[in-house]
Design an enzyme around this catalytic site. Structure first.
Site, PDB file in Angstrom:
ATOM      1  N   THR A  98       0.878  -1.171   0.000  1.00 57.21           N
ATOM      2  CA  THR A  98       0.000   0.000   0.000  1.00 57.21           C
ATOM      3  C   THR A  98       0.911   1.216   0.000  1.00 57.21           C
ATOM      4  O   THR A  98       1.584   1.490   1.004  1.00 57.21           O
ATOM      5  CB  THR A  98      -0.923   0.029   1.236  1.00 57.21           C
ATOM      6  OG1 THR A  98      -1.671  -1.184   1.270  1.00 57.21           O
ATOM      7  CG2 THR A  98      -1.871   1.213   1.176  1.00 57.21           C
ATOM      8  N   LYS A 173      -7.330   1.999  -3.471  1.00 59.45           N
ATOM      9  CA  LYS A 173      -7.050   1.563  -2.095  1.00 59.45           C
ATOM     10  C   LYS A 173      -7.222   2.742  -1.122  1.00 59.45           C
ATOM     11  O   LYS A 173      -7.694   2.572   0.003  1.00 59.45           O
ATOM     12  CB  LYS A 173      -5.627   0.989  -2.025  1.00 59.45           C
ATOM     13  CG  LYS A 173      -5.134   0.631  -0.631  1.00 59.45           C
ATOM     14  CD  LYS A 173      -5.726  -0.644  -0.087  1.00 59.45           C
ATOM     15  CE  LYS A 173      -5.246  -0.884   1.338  1.00 59.45           C
ATOM     16  NZ  LYS A 173      -5.722  -2.114   1.933  1.00 59.45           N
ATOM     17  N   LYS A 241      -0.076   5.239   8.296  1.00 57.52           N
ATOM     18  CA  LYS A 241       0.676   5.390   7.038  1.00 57.52           C
ATOM     19  C   LYS A 241      -0.299   5.585   5.878  1.00 57.52           C
ATOM     20  O   LYS A 241      -0.134   6.475   5.044  1.00 57.52           O
ATOM     21  CB  LYS A 241       1.528   4.144   6.799  1.00 57.52           C
ATOM     22  CG  LYS A 241       2.137   4.112   5.396  1.00 57.52           C
ATOM     23  CD  LYS A 241       2.646   2.749   4.989  1.00 57.52           C
ATOM     24  CE  LYS A 241       1.646   1.639   4.974  1.00 57.52           C
ATOM     25  NZ  LYS A 241       1.370   0.974   3.740  1.00 57.52           N
TER      26      LYS A 241
HETATM   27  N1  NAP Z   1      -1.170  -6.680   7.394  1.00 54.80           N
HETATM   28  C1  NAP Z   1      -2.329  -6.394   6.810  1.00 54.80           C
HETATM   29  O1  NAP Z   1      -3.411  -6.747   7.323  1.00 54.80           O
HETATM   30  C2  NAP Z   1      -2.364  -5.638   5.497  1.00 54.80           C
HETATM   31  C3  NAP Z   1      -3.581  -5.568   4.798  1.00 54.80           C
HETATM   32  C4  NAP Z   1      -3.615  -4.888   3.578  1.00 54.80           C
HETATM   33  C5  NAP Z   1      -2.462  -4.259   3.104  1.00 54.80           C
HETATM   34  N2  NAP Z   1      -1.289  -4.327   3.819  1.00 54.80           N
HETATM   35  C6  NAP Z   1      -0.100  -3.647   3.273  1.00 54.80           C
HETATM   36  O2  NAP Z   1       0.789  -4.633   2.768  1.00 54.80           O
HETATM   37  C7  NAP Z   1       2.139  -4.201   2.959  1.00 54.80           C
HETATM   38  C8  NAP Z   1       2.895  -5.269   3.755  1.00 54.80           C
HETATM   39  O3  NAP Z   1       2.233  -5.460   5.012  1.00 54.80           O
HETATM   40  P1  NAP Z   1       2.667  -6.636   6.029  1.00 54.80           P
HETATM   41  O4  NAP Z   1       1.615  -6.662   7.068  1.00 54.80           O
HETATM   42  O5  NAP Z   1       3.035  -7.843   5.274  1.00 54.80           O
HETATM   43  O6  NAP Z   1       3.997  -5.972   6.640  1.00 54.80           O
HETATM   44  P2  NAP Z   1       5.171  -6.676   7.468  1.00 54.80           P
HETATM   45  O7  NAP Z   1       4.719  -7.949   8.098  1.00 54.80           O
HETATM   46  O8  NAP Z   1       5.765  -5.607   8.337  1.00 54.80           O
HETATM   47  O9  NAP Z   1       6.230  -7.040   6.334  1.00 54.80           O
HETATM   48  C9  NAP Z   1       6.934  -6.057   5.639  1.00 54.80           C
HETATM   49  C10 NAP Z   1       7.889  -6.761   4.698  1.00 54.80           C
HETATM   50  O10 NAP Z   1       8.635  -5.775   3.968  1.00 54.80           O
HETATM   51  C11 NAP Z   1      10.019  -6.000   4.154  1.00 54.80           C
HETATM   52  N3  NAP Z   1      10.712  -4.699   4.126  1.00 54.80           N
HETATM   53  C12 NAP Z   1      10.323  -3.555   4.755  1.00 54.80           C
HETATM   54  N4  NAP Z   1      11.196  -2.573   4.477  1.00 54.80           N
HETATM   55  C13 NAP Z   1      12.131  -3.092   3.657  1.00 54.80           C
HETATM   56  C14 NAP Z   1      13.276  -2.553   3.027  1.00 54.80           C
HETATM   57  N5  NAP Z   1      13.620  -1.255   3.182  1.00 54.80           N
HETATM   58  N6  NAP Z   1      14.020  -3.386   2.264  1.00 54.80           N
HETATM   59  C15 NAP Z   1      13.674  -4.676   2.109  1.00 54.80           C
HETATM   60  N7  NAP Z   1      12.590  -5.244   2.673  1.00 54.80           N
HETATM   61  C16 NAP Z   1      11.833  -4.453   3.437  1.00 54.80           C
HETATM   62  C17 NAP Z   1      10.137  -6.675   5.488  1.00 54.80           C
HETATM   63  O11 NAP Z   1      11.369  -7.358   5.591  1.00 54.80           O
HETATM   64  P3  NAP Z   1      11.932  -7.855   7.046  1.00 54.80           P
HETATM   65  O12 NAP Z   1      11.241  -9.158   7.321  1.00 54.80           O
HETATM   66  O13 NAP Z   1      13.390  -7.989   6.832  1.00 54.80           O
HETATM   67  O14 NAP Z   1      11.567  -6.760   8.029  1.00 54.80           O
HETATM   68  C18 NAP Z   1       8.930  -7.629   5.408  1.00 54.80           C
HETATM   69  O15 NAP Z   1       9.222  -8.734   4.605  1.00 54.80           O
HETATM   70  C19 NAP Z   1       2.062  -2.833   3.649  1.00 54.80           C
HETATM   71  O16 NAP Z   1       2.162  -1.815   2.692  1.00 54.80           O
HETATM   72  C20 NAP Z   1       0.685  -2.850   4.294  1.00 54.80           C
HETATM   73  O17 NAP Z   1       0.157  -1.545   4.454  1.00 54.80           O
HETATM   74  C21 NAP Z   1      -1.217  -5.010   4.995  1.00 54.80           C
END
Ligand code: NAP
Length: 294
Positions: A98, A173, A241
């Site tokens: 997102t 979104k 965010k």
């Molecule tokens: N969680 C939800 O319910 C949900 C629902 C809809 C949309 N989203 C969106 O989907 C996206 C991911 O969400 P998530 O919940 O999966 O987040 P998350 O669990 O925090 O995972 C983030 C991922 O991105 C990687 N990452 C972050 N910064 C990085 C960087 N600078 N370089 C390389 N890798 C990096 C992290 O790696 P590490 O493991 O090394 O930290 C991890 O694999 C976000 O934009 C969020 O807003 C989430």
């Protein structure tokens, strides 16, 4: 048809999504910044791991990203070891982060320079949707690239819609998040009112949830809100965010988002209460706690 696929970012969302791709018979190479997670994924699903996003993308037909925000996305795409260093001509880069519409347009231009394609494809449906393969995906990009990507994304989606050119998925979104924030604050205020009025909250929800006031949030969140449970769901930090992105875009396109701006401020207060990781329905807890302060 089995495709060569790279998946960058094995977080809460990316980990199961990449798993669905491997289970669907694609040849998946994963990259995660914390390499231990990539190794765990490989032990669970098979496939391959790569040491950098560039290495993962080198011979891929499709590259998927699902990282945190605009800066993270720029790091894994445009950085020294980023995807754009190696992305093959005609490959499709699909971004599930997102993020802003601006970064989507920037990446679409960078991909086009290499003769490759870009689809912004933010998702809704949360962790549960990712794990069950039931995500809703809102896309922006060229129709041909979208059609090719849709076939691959199908294994973790319930609905996939092309909204328009690059950035249109992210804009859609934003609409989603604006609507969700308003519904949640309305639900929190309604429940707070019921509590002050001395009504039985469970009974109130049972009475009104099938009528015009009903919503996904009311049906799926009222019980945990009444129980004061917030250690689940979609985190306030992520919502902050997302609402910041919406407010920046609204400033550009001239929309009055006064209620959304106010709710963003309420979420700031929830963060100050220590609730950054709480579910977004914790707007109700904010009201309850401020009541005890008065
Ligand atoms: N969680 C939800 O319910 C949900 C629902 C809809 C949309 N989203 C969106 O989907 C996206 C991911 O969400 P998530 O919940 O999966 O987040 P998350 O669990 O925090 O995972 C983030 C991922 O991105 C990687 N990452 C972050 N910064 C990085 C960087 N600078 N370089 C390389 N890798 C990096 C992290 O790696 P590490 O493991 O090394 O930290 C991890 O694999 C976000 O934009 C969020 O807003 C989430």
């Amino acid at each position: 048809m089995s495709r060569k696929v790279a998946f960058i970012g094995l977080g809460v969302m990316g980990y199961p999504m990449a798993g669905h791709l491997q289970n669907a018979g694609h040849q998946v190479t994963v990259y995660n910044r914390n390499a231990a997670k990539a190794q765990r994924w490989q032990q669970q699903y098979g496939g391959s791991t790569a040491a950098t996003p560039a290495a993962a993308a080198a011979d891929a037909e499709f590259v998927f990203t699902c990282v945190g925000n605009d800066d993270d996305l720029r790091a894994v795409t445009l950085g020294n070891e980023g995807i754009l260093q190696t992305l093959p001509a005609d490959a499709v880069l699909v971004d599930h982060t997102t993020a802003s519409a601006e970064v989507a347009r920037e990446l679409a231009a960078a991909c086009a320079q290499r003769g490759a394609h870009f689809v912004d494809a933010p998702v809704s449906g949360g962790q549960q949707g990712a794990e069950n393969g039931q995500l809703t995906i809102m896309c922006g990009g060229e129709p041909d690239a979208f059609d090719r990507a849709r076939e691959v994304m199908d294994c973790y989606a319930r609905a996939i819609t092309l909204m328009g050119p690059a950035g249109s998925g992210q804009l859609t979104k934003m609409v989603n998040q604006i609507c969700v924030a308003g519904v949640l604050q309305g639900l929190a205020e309604g429940m707070s009112f019921a509590e002050h009025a001395g009504l039985d909250l469970h009974k109130v929800i049972a009475a009104i949830s099938q009528g015009a006031a009903g919503s996904w949030q009311m049906s799926n969140r009222h019980a945990t809100m009444i129980a004061g449970e917030y250690e689940h769901g979609f985190a306030v930090d992520w919502m902050r965010k997302d609402l910041d992105i919406c407010l920046r875009e609204a400033q550009r396109n001239g929309t009055d988002l006064s209620i959304t701006r106010q709710i963003n401020q309420f979420y700031r207060e929830v963060q100050a209460m220590g609730g950054g990781r709480w579910d977004t329905s914790s707007l109700y807890k904010r009201l309850q706690d401020s009541k005890t302060l008065h």
